[in-house]
Design a protein around this motif. Structure first.
Motif, short mmCIF file in Angstrom:
data_model
loop_
_atom_site.label_atom_id
_atom_site.label_comp_id
_atom_site.label_asym_id
_atom_site.label_seq_id
_atom_site.Cartn_x
_atom_site.Cartn_y
_atom_site.Cartn_z
N PRO A 8 0.73 -1.22 -0.02
CA PRO A 8 0.03 0.09 0.02
C PRO A 8 0.85 1.28 0.05
N LEU A 9 0.49 2.07 -0.73
CA LEU A 9 1.30 3.40 -0.90
C LEU A 9 0.37 4.52 -1.23
N HIS A 10 0.86 5.68 -0.93
CA HIS A 10 0.11 7.14 -1.18
C HIS A 10 0.26 7.32 -2.49
N LEU A 11 0.26 6.54 -3.62
CA LEU A 11 0.39 6.75 -4.93
C LEU A 11 -0.54 5.75 -5.73
N VAL A 12 -0.39 6.15 -7.10
CA VAL A 12 -1.28 5.03 -8.14
C VAL A 12 -0.24 4.96 -9.15
N LEU A 13 -0.10 3.45 -9.25
CA LEU A 13 0.81 2.93 -10.28
C LEU A 13 0.18 2.55 -11.46
N PHE A 14 0.62 3.08 -12.65
CA PHE A 14 -0.06 2.65 -13.99
C PHE A 14 0.80 1.67 -14.73
N PRO A 15 0.32 0.67 -15.33
CA PRO A 15 0.82 -0.24 -16.26
C PRO A 15 1.97 0.38 -17.19
N GLY A 16 3.24 -0.11 -17.26
CA GLY A 16 4.18 0.59 -18.13
C GLY A 16 4.99 1.76 -17.51
N MET A 17 4.50 2.23 -16.19
CA MET A 17 5.20 3.25 -15.58
C MET A 17 6.04 2.99 -14.61
N PRO A 18 7.16 3.75 -14.35
CA PRO A 18 8.43 3.21 -13.46
C PRO A 18 7.97 3.61 -11.87
N LEU A 19 8.51 2.74 -11.10
CA LEU A 19 8.40 2.81 -9.76
C LEU A 19 9.76 2.74 -8.78
N VAL A 45 -0.99 -0.82 -4.29
CA VAL A 45 -2.50 -0.33 -4.22
C VAL A 45 -2.40 1.05 -3.45
N ALA A 46 -3.44 1.96 -3.86
CA ALA A 46 -3.25 3.27 -3.34
C ALA A 46 -3.98 3.15 -2.01
N ILE A 47 -3.56 3.99 -1.16
CA ILE A 47 -4.17 4.12 0.38
C ILE A 47 -5.32 5.05 0.16
N ARG A 48 -6.40 4.57 0.67
CA ARG A 48 -7.59 5.61 0.74
C ARG A 48 -7.36 6.37 2.12
N HIS A 49 -7.32 5.64 3.09
CA HIS A 49 -6.99 6.17 4.65
C HIS A 49 -5.97 5.38 5.28
N ILE A 167 -2.20 15.66 -10.97
CA ILE A 167 -3.56 15.72 -10.45
C ILE A 167 -3.43 14.89 -9.06
N PRO A 168 -4.36 15.13 -7.98
CA PRO A 168 -4.50 14.33 -6.99
C PRO A 168 -4.38 12.69 -7.33
N GLU A 169 -4.03 12.00 -6.28
CA GLU A 169 -3.89 10.47 -6.47
C GLU A 169 -5.32 9.89 -6.48
N GLU A 170 -6.19 10.66 -5.70
CA GLU A 170 -7.61 10.21 -5.91
C GLU A 170 -8.13 10.24 -7.13
N GLN A 171 -7.90 11.22 -8.03
CA GLN A 171 -8.35 11.24 -9.21
C GLN A 171 -7.52 10.37 -10.38
#
Length: 216
Positions: A8-19, A45-49, A167-171
């Motif tokens: 769990p992280l405070h970010l969203v990972l997209f396919p093909g993108m670096p981490l 997975v992004a953290i909601r809370h 944009i914010p991670e929620e978006q």
């Protein structure tokens, strides 16, 4: 049903993108060593809370992206820096809590409508907006280099566009959850049309022209 260890992280990972991650908690040292030993990905997975550090059961979103480990830099005391890349998206079906880290039964997701006739038009629209957006970031010294070559494949373009957008991670979570490629590209075009004027207003160099004064 396939299983994934979850990070769990405070970010969203997209396919093909670096981490890039610095691994220092004992549970994640164990997780990464297991992934490396078995040649397996882990799920971002992004953290909601909740917190990334020390929180055993953060509230997380159901849709995330599997990450493949590309590089490992071993450090003292078992810590490590890793570089990974996003692979397939997944939806969590059931979370297990009997290990130091979370893991889950998952269903892998695939973008639908990948041969939709509207894709070339949508790609052209999104590509033009991304070029303009990157130029604003370049002028503000937030990205390096001159022109940027964009992917010629619609899924790769969509996820790069989602990754670049400030944009914010929620978006961003809304974007990673979208299962239709034309809808995703259309949503990205709308977001870029909204964000591009804001980026120009915030990041463009100030004009050297004197400020006009009112006659009053």
């Amino acid at each position: 049903m396939p299983q994934l260890r979850l990070f769990p992280l405070h970010l969203v990972l997209f396919p093909g993108m670096p981490l890039g991650l610095h691994i220092f908690e004992e549970r994640y040292k164990q997780m990464m060593n297991e992934c490396l030993r078995n040649g397996e990905p882990f799920g971002v997975v992004a953290i909601r809370h909740g917190s990334e550090v020390g929180d055993p059961l953060p509230d997380i979103f159901e849709v995330g992206t599997a990450a493949h480990i590309l590089q490992v830099e071993p450090l003292d005391e078992g810590r490590m820096n890793i570089v990974g890349v996003g692979q397939a998206r997944f939806r969590i079906q059931h979370i297990h809590t009997d290990r130091p880290y979370l893991y889950a039964d998952v269903e892998y997701l695939h973008l639908r409508n990948q041969r939709d006739p509207s894709l070339p038009r949508l790609m052209n629209r999104v590509g033009l907006l991304v070029h303009r957006y990157l130029e604003v970031l370049r002028q503000a010294d937030l990205v390096k280099g001159g022109g940027h070559d964009l992917p010629g494949e619609p899924q790769s373009l969509a996820y790069l566009a989602a990754y670049v957008l400030q944009i914010p991670e929620e978006q961003k979570q809304v974007l990673v959850e979208e299962n239709s490629l034309p809808v995703l590209l259309h949503h990205l075009a709308e977001l870029y049309r909204r964000e591009l004027p804001l980026a120009r207003a915030l990041l463009s160099p100030p004009s050297n022209e004197p400020m006009p004064f009112s006659d009053n």
